[in-house]
Motif scaffolding. Sequence first.
Motif, PDB file in Angstrom:
ATOM      1  N   THR A   5       0.845  -1.192   0.000  1.00  0.00           N
ATOM      2  CA  THR A   5       0.000   0.000   0.000  1.00  0.00           C
ATOM      3  C   THR A   5       0.881   1.242   0.000  1.00  0.00           C
ATOM      4  O   THR A   5       1.853   1.317   0.755  1.00  0.00           O
ATOM      5  CB  THR A   5      -0.912   0.040   1.242  1.00  0.00           C
ATOM      6  OG1 THR A   5      -1.691  -1.158   1.303  1.00  0.00           O
ATOM      7  CG2 THR A   5      -1.839   1.250   1.201  1.00  0.00           C
ATOM      8  N   LEU A  49      -8.439   5.816  -3.771  1.00  0.00           N
ATOM      9  CA  LEU A  49      -9.148   6.349  -2.607  1.00  0.00           C
ATOM     10  C   LEU A  49      -8.565   7.709  -2.261  1.00  0.00           C
ATOM     11  O   LEU A  49      -7.353   7.905  -2.337  1.00  0.00           O
ATOM     12  CB  LEU A  49      -8.998   5.401  -1.408  1.00  0.00           C
ATOM     13  CG  LEU A  49      -9.645   5.832  -0.081  1.00  0.00           C
ATOM     14  CD1 LEU A  49     -11.170   5.817  -0.200  1.00  0.00           C
ATOM     15  CD2 LEU A  49      -9.200   4.917   1.061  1.00  0.00           C
ATOM     16  N   LEU A  74     -12.934   9.328   1.858  1.00  0.00           N
ATOM     17  CA  LEU A  74     -13.051   8.938   3.266  1.00  0.00           C
ATOM     18  C   LEU A  74     -12.517  10.077   4.124  1.00  0.00           C
ATOM     19  O   LEU A  74     -11.410  10.569   3.886  1.00  0.00           O
ATOM     20  CB  LEU A  74     -12.239   7.661   3.524  1.00  0.00           C
ATOM     21  CG  LEU A  74     -12.125   7.184   4.983  1.00  0.00           C
ATOM     22  CD1 LEU A  74     -13.484   6.757   5.518  1.00  0.00           C
ATOM     23  CD2 LEU A  74     -11.118   6.040   5.096  1.00  0.00           C
ATOM     24  N   LEU A 134      -6.007   2.106  10.144  1.00  0.00           N
ATOM     25  CA  LEU A 134      -7.284   2.011   9.436  1.00  0.00           C
ATOM     26  C   LEU A 134      -7.068   1.924   7.929  1.00  0.00           C
ATOM     27  O   LEU A 134      -7.703   1.118   7.241  1.00  0.00           O
ATOM     28  CB  LEU A 134      -8.162   3.218   9.770  1.00  0.00           C
ATOM     29  CG  LEU A 134      -8.785   3.266  11.168  1.00  0.00           C
ATOM     30  CD1 LEU A 134      -9.436   4.628  11.413  1.00  0.00           C
ATOM     31  CD2 LEU A 134      -9.821   2.158  11.325  1.00  0.00           C
ATOM     32  N   LEU A 135      -6.159   2.723   7.418  1.00  0.00           N
ATOM     33  CA  LEU A 135      -5.920   2.746   5.980  1.00  0.00           C
ATOM     34  C   LEU A 135      -5.202   1.493   5.498  1.00  0.00           C
ATOM     35  O   LEU A 135      -5.487   0.980   4.412  1.00  0.00           O
ATOM     36  CB  LEU A 135      -5.129   4.000   5.602  1.00  0.00           C
ATOM     37  CG  LEU A 135      -5.852   5.331   5.860  1.00  0.00           C
ATOM     38  CD1 LEU A 135      -4.984   6.493   5.431  1.00  0.00           C
ATOM     39  CD2 LEU A 135      -7.190   5.365   5.129  1.00  0.00           C
ATOM     40  N   ASN A 137      -5.548  -1.390   6.638  1.00  0.00           N
ATOM     41  CA  ASN A 137      -6.477  -2.513   6.692  1.00  0.00           C
ATOM     42  C   ASN A 137      -7.543  -2.457   5.603  1.00  0.00           C
ATOM     43  O   ASN A 137      -8.406  -3.336   5.535  1.00  0.00           O
ATOM     44  CB  ASN A 137      -7.151  -2.583   8.064  1.00  0.00           C
ATOM     45  CG  ASN A 137      -6.228  -3.137   9.143  1.00  0.00           C
ATOM     46  OD1 ASN A 137      -5.462  -4.058   8.888  1.00  0.00           O
ATOM     47  ND2 ASN A 137      -6.291  -2.570  10.331  1.00  0.00           N
ATOM     48  N   ARG A 138      -7.488  -1.445   4.757  1.00  0.00           N
ATOM     49  CA  ARG A 138      -8.432  -1.338   3.644  1.00  0.00           C
ATOM     50  C   ARG A 138      -7.895  -2.070   2.414  1.00  0.00           C
ATOM     51  O   ARG A 138      -6.722  -2.456   2.363  1.00  0.00           O
ATOM     52  CB  ARG A 138      -8.706   0.139   3.326  1.00  0.00           C
ATOM     53  CG  ARG A 138      -9.448   0.876   4.446  1.00  0.00           C
ATOM     54  CD  ARG A 138      -9.734   2.313   4.032  1.00  0.00           C
ATOM     55  NE  ARG A 138     -10.574   2.376   2.852  1.00  0.00           N
ATOM     56  CZ  ARG A 138     -11.911   2.473   2.871  1.00  0.00           C
ATOM     57  NH1 ARG A 138     -12.553   2.512   4.024  1.00  0.00           N
ATOM     58  NH2 ARG A 138     -12.592   2.539   1.748  1.00  0.00           N
ATOM     59  N   GLU A 139      -8.752  -2.226   1.420  1.00  0.00           N
ATOM     60  CA  GLU A 139      -8.378  -2.952   0.211  1.00  0.00           C
ATOM     61  C   GLU A 139      -7.586  -2.093  -0.771  1.00  0.00           C
ATOM     62  O   GLU A 139      -6.826  -2.621  -1.586  1.00  0.00           O
ATOM     63  CB  GLU A 139      -9.629  -3.491  -0.489  1.00  0.00           C
ATOM     64  CG  GLU A 139     -10.395  -4.533   0.319  1.00  0.00           C
ATOM     65  CD  GLU A 139     -11.601  -5.063  -0.421  1.00  0.00           C
ATOM     66  OE1 GLU A 139     -11.895  -4.546  -1.531  1.00  0.00           O
ATOM     67  OE2 GLU A 139     -12.259  -5.979   0.095  1.00  0.00           O
ATOM     68  N   GLU A 140      -7.769  -0.762  -0.714  1.00  0.00           N
ATOM     69  CA  GLU A 140      -7.112   0.109  -1.689  1.00  0.00           C
ATOM     70  C   GLU A 140      -5.597   0.055  -1.537  1.00  0.00           C
ATOM     71  O   GLU A 140      -5.071  -0.142  -0.435  1.00  0.00           O
ATOM     72  CB  GLU A 140      -7.606   1.548  -1.531  1.00  0.00           C
ATOM     73  CG  GLU A 140      -9.069   1.742  -1.882  1.00  0.00           C
ATOM     74  CD  GLU A 140     -10.016   1.494  -0.723  1.00  0.00           C
ATOM     75  OE1 GLU A 140     -11.228   1.673  -0.913  1.00  0.00           O
ATOM     76  OE2 GLU A 140      -9.538   1.135   0.372  1.00  0.00           O
TER      77      GLU A 140
END
Length: 202
Positions: A5, A49, A74, A134-135, A137-140
Amino acid sequence: MFKSTQFDLLRHGTPALKGVYLGRTDSVLSAQGAREVLAAVADNPGWDLVVSSPLLRCLDSAQSISEQWGIPLLVLDQLQEYDFGDWDGQAFEAVYAQHAHLADRFWQDPEANPPPNGETVAQFMARVQVAKSLLLNREETRILVITHGGVIRAMVADLLGVQPLQWSRIKVDYACFTQLKFDVDSRHCWPQLVSSNTRSPF
């Protein structure tokens, strides 16, 4: 499972309110600041995102970029600027005229001397870490994060092991990018500083 990421951290443009402790105090961008951000995001390198601080000097740009490129937005409260407490929104000169000894102590060692009723460095770092987790753990995988100079310095400092006393050595100009990459598997995270204080995300 392995995942890579990248955060493209973009500091907001020049605000309309300048010369003050601009933390939680809300200020829109100046006309110059809005132009700076438009130039910085003229092309999309692959963002999937847009993430923003809720403060208007970030959020106004983030909403426009989200609409321009058709990508989700977000908003994270944890990405707000450092809270300067009683000094927030006050001119630097006015605070120094009234509280020179406190201001000197803060700039010399912010970790030990937070502003009156302000955030401690530990509290600030903790919430920035929440945003990062939090970021991650996201898919993006390519995230544009529009936030503040203090938040960007905190993320870079955490990655490089820079102590708060030296945070001011990390240069973060208005409408400039700092890029961080995180390679993560089920047990480990390998962070990397890709670029610092550049005009382009490419």
